[in-house]
Enzyme design. Sequence first.
Site, PDB file in Angstrom:
ATOM      1  N   HIS A 103       0.833  -1.203   0.000  1.00  0.00           N
ATOM      2  CA  HIS A 103       0.000   0.000   0.000  1.00  0.00           C
ATOM      3  C   HIS A 103       0.868   1.254   0.000  1.00  0.00           C
ATOM      4  CE1 HIS A 103      -3.343   2.717   1.143  1.00  0.00           C
ATOM      5  NE2 HIS A 103      -2.434   3.281   1.928  1.00  0.00           N
ATOM      6  N   GLU A 104       1.888   1.277   0.852  1.00  0.00           N
ATOM      7  CA  GLU A 104       2.765   2.443   0.900  1.00  0.00           C
ATOM      8  C   GLU A 104       3.547   2.594  -0.397  1.00  0.00           C
ATOM      9  OE1 GLU A 104       2.290   4.575   3.100  1.00  0.00           O
ATOM     10  OE2 GLU A 104       1.033   3.294   4.345  1.00  0.00           O
ATOM     11  N   HIS A 107       1.643   4.584  -2.803  1.00  0.00           N
ATOM     12  CA  HIS A 107       1.792   6.034  -2.687  1.00  0.00           C
ATOM     13  C   HIS A 107       3.042   6.516  -3.423  1.00  0.00           C
ATOM     14  CE1 HIS A 107      -1.574   6.695  -0.109  1.00  0.00           C
ATOM     15  NE2 HIS A 107      -1.099   5.985   0.892  1.00  0.00           N
TER      16      HIS A 107
END
Length: 232
Positions: A103-104, A107
């Site tokens: 998920h990071e 980003h």
Amino acid sequence: MTGYGLYWDPTIILIFIGLAISMWASWYVNHSFKKYDQFASRRGISGAKAARFILDTAGLQNVEIKQIAGKLTDNYNPGDKTLNLSESTFGSTSVAAIGVAAHECGHAIQDKKNYMPMRVRSAIVPAVNLGSNLSFPVIIAGVIFGMSHTLIMIGIWLFALVVLFQVVTLPVEFNASSRAVSILASGDLLDNDEVPMVKHVLTAAALTYVAAALTSALQLLRLILIFGNNRD
């Protein structure tokens, strides 16, 4: 509305509703992470190694991965291009940890691709910080100085910036999760039957942002109900 008390009025129910939503979302994400943190990925890849693989595959070799203290404090910093993984993610080989790391990475990929909602969120940060720090002091000053409608409305508009930031954050977070699931579904890091576990964890995490936006929106609604009809 005849009274302007900040605490003892019928609109206080909005605060309780927001608090209940936030508490449930916090419990749900911690419960979900704990549940799937017990499932070690079959390939035995740690969160940090999974993140490094994803970043390198995306052409982001310049992004440094760091370990930070805490649990679920993971974040990507576009300012210094660092991916910061919490102690519960960095060295863990669990399905949950790999999902959070991915998920990071989502980003970081958004940053590389100039994802518009992310750019908008970053651009309004200074104004949001101002609103977060000054909104309630300005409203209180307005109350102290004889129910000054001008000061109170300035405070409400400042708080509205906080709500705007949290609303803009939603597509950023949901898109990062979508990217993470797509990457993990490719089969390079997880088996196919492990991907739904990741989806569950990331959905739970996304709900915390929804809860934060709803809580702030309810607070804004309360301020408008209390002070909206006040005039100098």
